[in-house]
Enzyme design. Sequence first.
Site: not given
Ligand code: DX5
Ligand code: ZN
Length: 216
Positions: A8, A33, A35, A37, A66, A68, A137, A142, A145, A175
């Site tokens: 990601s 990946h 993300d 948002m 992805h 969101m 999920m 959001g 970490g 994820d």
């Molecule tokens: C969270 C994202 C993830 C995130 C995963 O909303 O969809 O893709 O970046 O990060 P880690 O692996 O650090 O949980």
């Molecule tokens: Zn994601």
Amino acid sequence: MSHIIAPSLLSADFNHLYKDIQLVNESDADWFHVDVMDGVFVPNISFGFPIMKHLKKLATKPLDVHLMIIQPDRYLEEFAKAGADILTVHYEACPHIHRTLQSIRSLGMKAGVAVNPGTPVGMLEDILHDADLFLVMSVNPGFGGQKFIPHTFDKIRQLRSMIEAVESSAMIEVDGGVDLSNYRDLIDSGANAMVAGNAIFGSANPKETITEMKSI
Ligand code: DX5
Ligand code: ZN
């Protein structure tokens, strides 16, 4: 079972994004990946089309995008143009999920559906053949970490048997909070595409971490 690794980019070093893109290109990872948002569907804003278009020019592997965001139908075409290979929308953001999946496929992309930790995978029963990928999920979306939610294992097992019962070829992606400690168990539960942000980019040697994950 062989599996996909999708680092990601949310956890990449944005001061040196080029370097981290090359790192993924040269690694054993399979996808990027990405993300996206909107600050409405999730309480955070990440990045949009300008970054994606640059990423597409540099990436030598598919973009696993992805979304969101609310009302993703408004932007499907633009994501196709920006270079998304797999486009995943949230079940919770789509009142007409079947239509949305058809639109994504008709634009030449693989179609994915994501479910939040509070959404039962049973809701996917009637679209098992209409998506190429189901994204479970394992944190509330959001932020990178966050801590992995263990109930995800049950959801993955349930979804795997639903998929097998109807002989769908859809993949199960997981994820959030994925790391070397839960990786094996996730694969054994039936996941075959793994997203990892912090566990990869927060490690001393991200390329080696990817190799280690791939060999699990
Ligand atoms: C969270 C994202 C993830 C995130 C995963 O909303 O969809 O893709 O970046 O990060 P880690 O692996 O650090 O949980
Ligand atoms: Zn994601």
